[in-house]
Design an enzyme around this catalytic site. Structure first.
Site, short mmCIF file in Angstrom:
data_model
loop_
_atom_site.label_atom_id
_atom_site.label_comp_id
_atom_site.label_asym_id
_atom_site.label_seq_id
_atom_site.Cartn_x
_atom_site.Cartn_y
_atom_site.Cartn_z
N SER A 3 -6.23 2.64 -4.55
CA SER A 3 -6.55 3.48 -3.61
C SER A 3 -5.82 4.92 -4.10
O SER A 3 -4.54 4.88 -4.10
CB SER A 3 -6.06 3.08 -2.34
OG SER A 3 -6.89 2.21 -2.07
N CYS B 100 -5.28 -1.15 4.64
CA CYS B 100 -4.00 -1.50 4.01
C CYS B 100 -2.97 -1.91 4.93
O CYS B 100 -2.77 -1.42 5.89
CB CYS B 100 -3.08 -0.33 3.21
SG CYS B 100 -1.86 -0.74 2.35
N ALA C 34 3.85 -5.28 -1.01
CA ALA C 34 3.97 -3.89 -0.18
C ALA C 34 4.12 -2.93 -1.31
O ALA C 34 5.34 -2.56 -1.48
CB ALA C 34 4.99 -4.07 0.95
#
Ligand code: FAD
Ligand code: FMN
Lengths: 274, 308
Positions: free
Chosen positions: B52, B133, B77
């Site tokens: 992304s 996300c 993460a």
């Protein structure tokens, strides 16, 4: 059931050795790490601070592994400041390894800084195969020379020799590790060159070797997150250092546009080496 | 002409995108390097979805950012680290033959036209909009849980590009079918389901959460049944192609997603445990399966579970 090397395990630091004022070796009990091959690395977790890749250092104790850390930024400074009794997390060992042909009779190892770590592991294996081995230890100055005594001990008795170079000439041969290389390949014939250290040094060594048609194996470093081929942070050209490396041979090195030229930072932007 | 015949059984239409086989790289996995995209394509992947990309470069969180949990399951993460649209457009500028879908992430609708202006003239077959996300505030899931924001973003994007867009959804506080419906009614051509699922890991010896961000997203084998369920529910009621994602590690998993209703299937975390032969193994497994079943094109199995 086989142990999953991906699952993080905790290890308690059992011994520390100050190598220089900014380089420290941490020893801990870890069966998997103790069996690592030369060139492999561990992902080392410093709880709540960082997780960083570290080459596996030779462990002098059975069932133990070690890492040798040079104080740099946040993660390495926190690791450097750890002491006996502190805990670190470990994953791995990951990556491929240096390969040795039994046809070799004499090889050259060239390392700078903590790049010497995988080379010491390799040198131990090489001498066990009765192959002669010359180790060049490159440093900027006398105070930064590491592992000399240790290397001299096991490369004695005709097993090999140690050459120390310092950029400022304060100890050993004056000049860079690659100057040391030029000198020794003028005197002796080597079957293979193994290197790990600053990339500009490795690039120079690769170029000298190419002129002499000497095969090279180099262990490279890139910024890593996962260590297991998921995130892609450590890519160099079409390769992932964590999974396809860390060790690359002459053929691969000669096809890399980025080797010695460019690397990616934490956000993935490509930057040029100065 | 063996090659042509092969590609016929596996080629799929995903809306206006035609892929030689239904496999795609999931966003965020190996997703920043054109050289790696070419390697994957030469190893027979159907298409690439990039990491992304945001307007400005993002460093992401400190490590640990990716934690393997065993059984082909992972927690991450990363914090959307990416080189930013300017550097990334240079990365893929020379793309000639790889079908690339660029994943985009933003904190407001204004970010997207900016990014599209850098990318639209490049060899890119579409966009995937990451609205899911689960571990970065003000981006991703916080937007994906807000139907008005979703609608505004999709309508804005559709005004600035004619390339197909897929909206990537995840498990947030809104029902997956409802949020997908909002996206489709605002102009989305496709839906990608699912993103990672909010999750956490604590090391019991040190009593410390492992991820630097504490909370992250679960991926890999553990989430596959959730992904299958979402693809089934969405594709049963909405009349757009759905791209399945989550926990795919074998050709059987690809088949399962397609029977649930997926037109193509993305593969992510599992690539960490695989080698260069992975996509060839998937495609040959698919071909053998279709031959055994007497099916001429894999598209025929899409949504077969809708009968139930
Ligand atoms: C395979 C491999 C083996 C290594 N072996 C050793 C070793 O034995 N001893 C040793 O002292 N160092 C080793 N390093 C380098 C060490 O991992 C980095 O110096 C360390 O991660 C820096 O972290 P920091 O927080 O202290 O520095 P920062 O201030 O964050 O960064 C300083 C420099 O280190 C690099 N770096 C930062 N994080 C990482 C990371 N996760 N992966 C790779 N590079 C990073 C940065 O790009 C930058 O150039 C190795 C690196 C790799 C890839
Ligand atoms: C390390 C990592 C980074 C990811 N980054 C992104 C991202 O930038 N954008 C996105 O839409 N999804 C991202 N994802 C989610 C994946 O694209 C995918 O939806 C999820 O991992 C489930 O698929 P898998 O089980 O095959 O991995 C990431 C996943 C992982 C493991």
């Amino acid at each position: 059931m086989p142990i999953d090397i991906d699952l993080m395990r905790l290890a308690r630091i059992s011994e520390t050795v100050m190598e220089t004022s900014s380089v420290k070796t941490l020893v801990f009990k870890d069966r998997l790490g103790s069996k690592a091959s030369a060139g492999q690395f561990l992902m080392v977790w410093i709880p709540r601070i960082e997780e960083i890749p570290m080459s596996v250092m030779v462990s002098r104790r059975e069932g133990h592994a070690a890492v040798t850390v040079k104080k740099h930024g946040k993660g390495t400074t926190a690791l450097f400041e750890m002491d006996v009794g502190d805990f670190i997390g470990l994953r791995g060992p990951y990556g491929n390894r240096f390969t040795i042909s039994t046809e070799f009779t004499n090889v050259l190892l060239i390392g700078g800084g903590t790049g010497l770590v995988p080379l010491l592991r390799l040198a131990v294996n090489i001498t066990r195969l009765n192959i002669r081995c010359t180790l060049i230890i490159g440093a900027r100055t006398k105070d930064e020379v590491i592992f000399e005594e240790y290397a001299r001990k096991f490369l004695s008795d005709g097993k090999g020799k140690v050459i120390v170079t310092t950029d400022d000439g304060s100890y050993g041969l004056k000049g860079t590790a690659s100057d040391g290389m030029v000198k020794t390949i003028g005197e002796e014939r080597y079957d293979c060159v193994y290197t790990c250290g600053p990339e500009i040094m490795m690039k120079k060594i690769f170029e000298i070797s190419k002129e002499q048609s000497l095969p090279v194996q180099a262990s490279l470093e890139r910024y890593m997150k996962c260590g297991i081929g998921i995130c892609g942070s450590c890519c160099i050209d079409r390769w992932l250092v964590c999974r396809d490396g860390t060790v690359f041979d002459s053929n691969q090195l000669s096809r890399m546009k980025e080797f010695g030229m460019a690397f990616r930072d934490k956000d993935g932007q490509k930057l040029q080496y100065k | 002409m063996k090659g042509e015949k092969q590609s016929d059984t596996l080629s799929v239409n995903v809306g206006p995108m035609r892929l030689r086989n239904p496999t795609m790289l999931a966003s965020g996995i190996l997703g920043i390097s054109q050289d790696i995209f070419e390697r994957l394509y030469n190893n027979n992947i159907g298409a690439i979805v990039t990491k992304s990309i945001s307007v400005d470069p993002m460093k992401g969180y400190a490590n640990p950012t990716i934690v393997p949990l065993g059984n082909k399951t992972y927690l991450n993460a990363v914090g959307l680290s990416n080189p930013g649209v300017f550097a990334f457009s240079h990365e893929i500028m020379r793309n000639k033959f790889v079908p690339i879908v660029v994943s985009l992430v933003g904190s407001s609708e204004k970010d997207f036209p900016k990014m599209i202006s850098f990318l639209d003239s490049l060899n890119v077959i579409g966009y995937e909009i990451n609205l899911s996300c689960p571990h970065v505030s003000k981006m991703g899931m916080e937007i994906g849980d807000d139907p008005e924001m979703v609608s505004l973003i999709i309508r804005t994007i559709k005004r600035h590009t004619r390339k197909p867009i897929s909206v990537k959804i995840g498990i947030g506080s809104m029902d997956v079918v409802e949020i997908s419906r909002v996206a489709v009614e605002s102009g989305a051509d496709m839906i990608t389901a699912i993103n990672t699922v909010r999750a956490m890991k604590i090391d019991v010896q040190s009593m410390i959460p492992v991820l630097s961000n504490v909370i992250g997203g679960l991926s890999g084998k553990a989430i596959k049944p959730i992904g299958i369920r979402c693809v089934y529910e969405i594709s049963k009621v909405l009349n757009v192609p759905v791209i399945g994602c989550g926990g795919v590690s074998s050709w059987e998993d690809v088949v399962e997603y397609m029977i649930a209703g997926a037109s193509a299937v993305q593969i992510g975390s599992i690539l960490g445990n695989s080698d260069d032969t992975f996509f060839n193994r998937i495609t040959s497994g698919l071909k053998r399966y279709l031959a055994r079943k007497g099916i001429k094109n894999i598209g025929e199995i899409v949504g077969l579970a809708h009968r139930y």
